[in-house]
Design a protein around this motif. Structure first.
Motif, mmCIF file in Angstrom:
data_model
loop_
_atom_site.group_PDB
_atom_site.id
_atom_site.type_symbol
_atom_site.label_atom_id
_atom_site.label_comp_id
_atom_site.label_asym_id
_atom_site.label_seq_id
_atom_site.Cartn_x
_atom_site.Cartn_y
_atom_site.Cartn_z
ATOM 1 N N ARG A 1 0.831 -1.211 0.000
ATOM 2 C CA ARG A 1 0.000 0.000 0.000
ATOM 3 C C ARG A 1 0.866 1.263 0.000
ATOM 4 O O ARG A 1 0.583 2.230 -0.717
ATOM 5 N N ILE A 2 1.915 1.251 0.798
ATOM 6 C CA ILE A 2 2.809 2.409 0.881
ATOM 7 C C ILE A 2 3.512 2.641 -0.456
ATOM 8 O O ILE A 2 3.592 3.776 -0.945
ATOM 9 N N LEU A 3 4.014 1.577 -1.065
ATOM 10 C CA LEU A 3 4.732 1.723 -2.332
ATOM 11 C C LEU A 3 3.805 2.181 -3.453
ATOM 12 O O LEU A 3 4.179 3.025 -4.279
ATOM 13 N N ILE A 4 2.583 1.634 -3.498
ATOM 14 C CA ILE A 4 1.611 2.063 -4.501
ATOM 15 C C ILE A 4 1.312 3.549 -4.342
ATOM 16 O O ILE A 4 1.266 4.311 -5.319
ATOM 17 N N THR A 5 1.103 3.989 -3.117
ATOM 18 C CA THR A 5 0.796 5.397 -2.863
ATOM 19 C C THR A 5 1.959 6.289 -3.269
ATOM 20 O O THR A 5 1.768 7.331 -3.913
ATOM 21 N N LEU A 6 3.160 5.892 -2.915
ATOM 22 C CA LEU A 6 4.357 6.673 -3.239
ATOM 23 C C LEU A 6 4.549 6.777 -4.749
ATOM 24 O O LEU A 6 4.766 7.880 -5.288
ATOM 25 N N LEU A 7 4.460 5.664 -5.456
ATOM 26 C CA LEU A 7 4.651 5.661 -6.909
ATOM 27 C C LEU A 7 3.565 6.465 -7.617
ATOM 28 O O LEU A 7 3.848 7.199 -8.576
ATOM 29 N N SER A 8 2.331 6.358 -7.137
ATOM 30 C CA SER A 8 1.230 7.102 -7.767
ATOM 31 C C SER A 8 1.398 8.602 -7.574
ATOM 32 O O SER A 8 1.153 9.388 -8.491
ATOM 33 N N GLY A 9 1.814 9.006 -6.377
ATOM 34 C CA GLY A 9 2.064 10.429 -6.139
ATOM 35 C C GLY A 9 3.166 10.959 -7.039
ATOM 36 O O GLY A 9 3.078 12.082 -7.567
ATOM 37 N N MET A 10 4.202 10.166 -7.252
ATOM 38 C CA MET A 10 5.278 10.564 -8.147
ATOM 39 C C MET A 10 4.776 10.736 -9.582
ATOM 40 O O MET A 10 5.102 11.717 -10.256
ATOM 41 N N ALA A 11 3.963 9.777 -10.037
ATOM 42 C CA ALA A 11 3.431 9.836 -11.396
ATOM 43 C C ALA A 11 2.528 11.053 -11.598
ATOM 44 O O ALA A 11 2.612 11.746 -12.618
ATOM 45 N N LEU A 12 1.669 11.330 -10.625
ATOM 46 C CA LEU A 12 0.763 12.478 -10.732
ATOM 47 C C LEU A 12 1.527 13.798 -10.717
ATOM 48 O O LEU A 12 1.194 14.733 -11.444
ATOM 49 N N ALA A 13 2.568 13.883 -9.886
ATOM 50 C CA ALA A 13 3.374 15.106 -9.822
ATOM 51 C C ALA A 13 4.090 15.354 -11.141
ATOM 52 O O ALA A 13 4.113 16.489 -11.645
ATOM 53 N N LEU A 14 4.660 14.310 -11.706
ATOM 54 C CA LEU A 14 5.363 14.470 -12.983
ATOM 55 C C LEU A 14 4.392 14.818 -14.103
ATOM 56 O O LEU A 14 4.688 15.665 -14.957
ATOM 57 N N LEU B 1 16.005 20.985 -13.124
ATOM 58 C CA LEU B 1 16.194 21.118 -11.688
ATOM 59 C C LEU B 1 14.958 20.722 -10.892
ATOM 60 O O LEU B 1 15.053 19.983 -9.907
ATOM 61 N N PHE B 2 13.790 21.222 -11.308
ATOM 62 C CA PHE B 2 12.629 21.053 -10.424
ATOM 63 C C PHE B 2 11.854 19.760 -10.645
ATOM 64 O O PHE B 2 11.129 19.321 -9.744
ATOM 65 N N ILE B 3 11.993 19.103 -11.798
ATOM 66 C CA ILE B 3 11.237 17.873 -12.024
ATOM 67 C C ILE B 3 11.609 16.769 -11.023
ATOM 68 O O ILE B 3 10.716 16.158 -10.412
ATOM 69 N N PRO B 4 12.903 16.471 -10.787
ATOM 70 C CA PRO B 4 13.212 15.445 -9.771
ATOM 71 C C PRO B 4 12.683 15.810 -8.390
ATOM 72 O O PRO B 4 12.208 14.930 -7.649
ATOM 73 N N VAL B 5 12.747 17.097 -8.035
ATOM 74 C CA VAL B 5 12.229 17.543 -6.738
ATOM 75 C C VAL B 5 10.711 17.380 -6.697
ATOM 76 O O VAL B 5 10.151 16.909 -5.692
ATOM 77 N N ALA B 6 10.024 17.766 -7.787
ATOM 78 C CA ALA B 6 8.564 17.641 -7.835
ATOM 79 C C ALA B 6 8.118 16.188 -7.709
ATOM 80 O O ALA B 6 7.119 15.891 -7.045
ATOM 81 N N ILE B 7 8.851 15.274 -8.336
ATOM 82 C CA ILE B 7 8.506 13.848 -8.261
ATOM 83 C C ILE B 7 8.529 13.368 -6.810
ATOM 84 O O ILE B 7 7.601 12.692 -6.344
ATOM 85 N N LEU B 8 9.571 13.733 -6.086
ATOM 86 C CA LEU B 8 9.685 13.307 -4.686
ATOM 87 C C LEU B 8 8.638 13.988 -3.809
ATOM 88 O O LEU B 8 8.058 13.353 -2.916
ATOM 89 N N ILE B 9 8.382 15.273 -4.051
ATOM 90 C CA ILE B 9 7.360 15.983 -3.277
ATOM 91 C C ILE B 9 5.986 15.361 -3.512
ATOM 92 O O ILE B 9 5.212 15.161 -2.572
ATOM 93 N N GLY B 10 5.670 15.047 -4.765
ATOM 94 C CA GLY B 10 4.374 14.432 -5.075
ATOM 95 C C GLY B 10 4.199 13.091 -4.393
ATOM 96 O O GLY B 10 3.138 12.796 -3.836
ATOM 97 N N GLY B 11 5.263 12.266 -4.415
ATOM 98 C CA GLY B 11 5.192 10.978 -3.731
ATOM 99 C C GLY B 11 4.965 11.137 -2.242
ATOM 100 O O GLY B 11 4.139 10.439 -1.651
ATOM 101 N N TRP B 12 5.698 12.083 -1.637
ATOM 102 C CA TRP B 12 5.547 12.291 -0.196
ATOM 103 C C TRP B 12 4.176 12.867 0.152
ATOM 104 O O TRP B 12 3.557 12.445 1.138
ATOM 105 N N LEU B 13 3.679 13.827 -0.632
ATOM 106 C CA LEU B 13 2.376 14.445 -0.344
ATOM 107 C C LEU B 13 1.260 13.411 -0.307
ATOM 108 O O LEU B 13 0.442 13.388 0.621
ATOM 109 N N LEU B 14 1.219 12.546 -1.322
ATOM 110 C CA LEU B 14 0.152 11.545 -1.361
ATOM 111 C C LEU B 14 0.333 10.511 -0.249
ATOM 112 O O LEU B 14 -0.651 10.085 0.372
ATOM 113 N N LEU B 15 1.576 10.130 0.018
ATOM 114 C CA LEU B 15 1.838 9.171 1.089
ATOM 115 C C LEU B 15 1.427 9.750 2.443
ATOM 116 O O LEU B 15 0.771 9.076 3.251
ATOM 117 N N PHE B 16 1.773 10.999 2.693
ATOM 118 C CA PHE B 16 1.411 11.660 3.944
ATOM 119 C C PHE B 16 -0.111 11.768 4.083
ATOM 120 O O PHE B 16 -0.671 11.478 5.146
#
Length: 335
Positions: A64-77, A285-300
């Motif tokens: 569940r955690i990995l699915i949420t993290l990966l989905s947040g990354m995909a949506l952010a990108l 610069l910002f795409i790698p940061v956005a990917i990680l932020i999106g993953g964390w936001l959805l996971l949180f």
């Protein structure tokens, strides 16, 4: 040329985000009906836990955690690409109707087509992509002018209208079917993380493995597309070709994510904005940061929502919307 100080700053932020994500994952693993002691997590990961601990970790919490993290990354990108292609800071796959188009396709497939348990998980992203692709083609065509090119504001307004209409269409479709299937679609609409088994991870992972490097390769093209059309043409790129390729990438990322998480909006809006505020507007610069932020936001949002109200919790999509809707209004009035 990117300043070395910015690159150094980006690396520090990426490291901080990786630490934040790791900490959030550890907290999420330890929370739930069955308490998994934090000092037992590492032992359980390496196969030295009890049968109950290993079942909870590997069969319930970790997927569940990995699915949420990966989905947040995909949506952010996806959101970062859409904002670059349309030159509109309000673009987001949930806001402009891409998620709803994917949802209609999934609803029709789930309700009216025979379901094969072996292929259902892996077919969902493709079904969602077809629905999202048709939707974005219509929105793009309606917001494009022959002499003026793509109209960013018009695209967002048409997309919002389509999103509302398609959500209504889903409700109409499910109004006459059996209750068990209605429950599934209702959970999807609310953004309830439902794809919580390992096959769903293998279903979404190839999309990210292919499309994240492709987007980073196209990062400079996104920088150029952010200019006016005459300037972008003068640089020597084919605007239509690049737009189509990047739009298809954004659609594929959003479709793969929402096929297993449901209708989640605003991640693709907020994550790129936060990333740009941290490291600037260059996509490299910002795409790698956005990917990680999106993953964390959805996971949180998923972890907080799941435990804030017992026993069923609040769907992650609703938790994200509680934050994202006011942020969207702020950007709307500001821009």
């Amino acid at each position: 040329m990117i300043q070395p100080s910015l690159i150094k700053k980006q690396r520090k932020i990426i490291l901080a985000l990786l630490i934040l994500i790791t900490g959030t994952i550890i907290v999420g693993i330890g929370m739930g009906d069955f308490s998994l002691s934090y000092n037992r997590i590492i032992e359980t990961l390496i196969g030295k836990g009890s049968a109950k601990e290993e079942f909870v970790l590997f069969s319930i919490r970790l997927p569940r955690i990995l699915i949420t993290l990966l989905s947040g990354m995909a949506l952010a990108l996806s959101g970062a690409i859409l904002q670059g292609v349309t030159r509109n800071d309000l673009a987001d796959p949930g806001i402009i109707g891409i998620n709803s188009g994917a949802g209609v396709a999934i609803t029709i497939y789930f309700l009216f087509f025979p379901i094969d348990a072996n292929s259902f998980t892996f077919l969902l992203p493709f079904v969602a992509f077809i629905g999202a692709f048709i939707t974005v083609c219509i929105i793009y065509a309606l917001s494009y002018q022959k002499h003026g090119g793509l109209q960013p504001t018009k695209l967002v307004l048409i997309g919002v209208g389509f999103s509302t209409a398609l959500s209504g269409l889903m409700i109409v479709i499910i109004s006459s079917v059996e209750r068990t299937k209605v429950d599934f679609i209702a959970k999807w609409l609310a953004g309830n993380i439902w794809g919580t088994d390992w096959p769903f991870i293998w279903a979404i992972l190839p999309w990210l493995v292919i499309l994240i490097p492709f987007t980073l390769y196209k990062a400079n093209r996104l920088n150029i597309l952010g200019l006016s059309e005459p300037m972008a043409t003068g640089v020597g790129i084919s605007i239509k070709k690049e737009r189509i390729q990047l739009l298809l990438t954004a659609v594929a990322l959003a479709a793969s994510a929402v096929s297993v998480t449901g209708g989640i909006a605003f991640i693709g809006l907020m994550a790129p904005h936060i990333a740009r505020a941290l490291v600037g507007h260059r996509h490299q610069l910002f795409i790698p940061v956005a990917i990680l932020i999106g993953g964390w936001l959805l996971l949180f949002a998923e972890i907080v929502g799941r435990h804030i109200v017992e026993p069923s919790g609040i769907p992650a999509g609703i938790m994200v919307s509680l934050i994202g809707a006011p942020y969207f209004m702020y950007l709307l009035f500001k821009k």
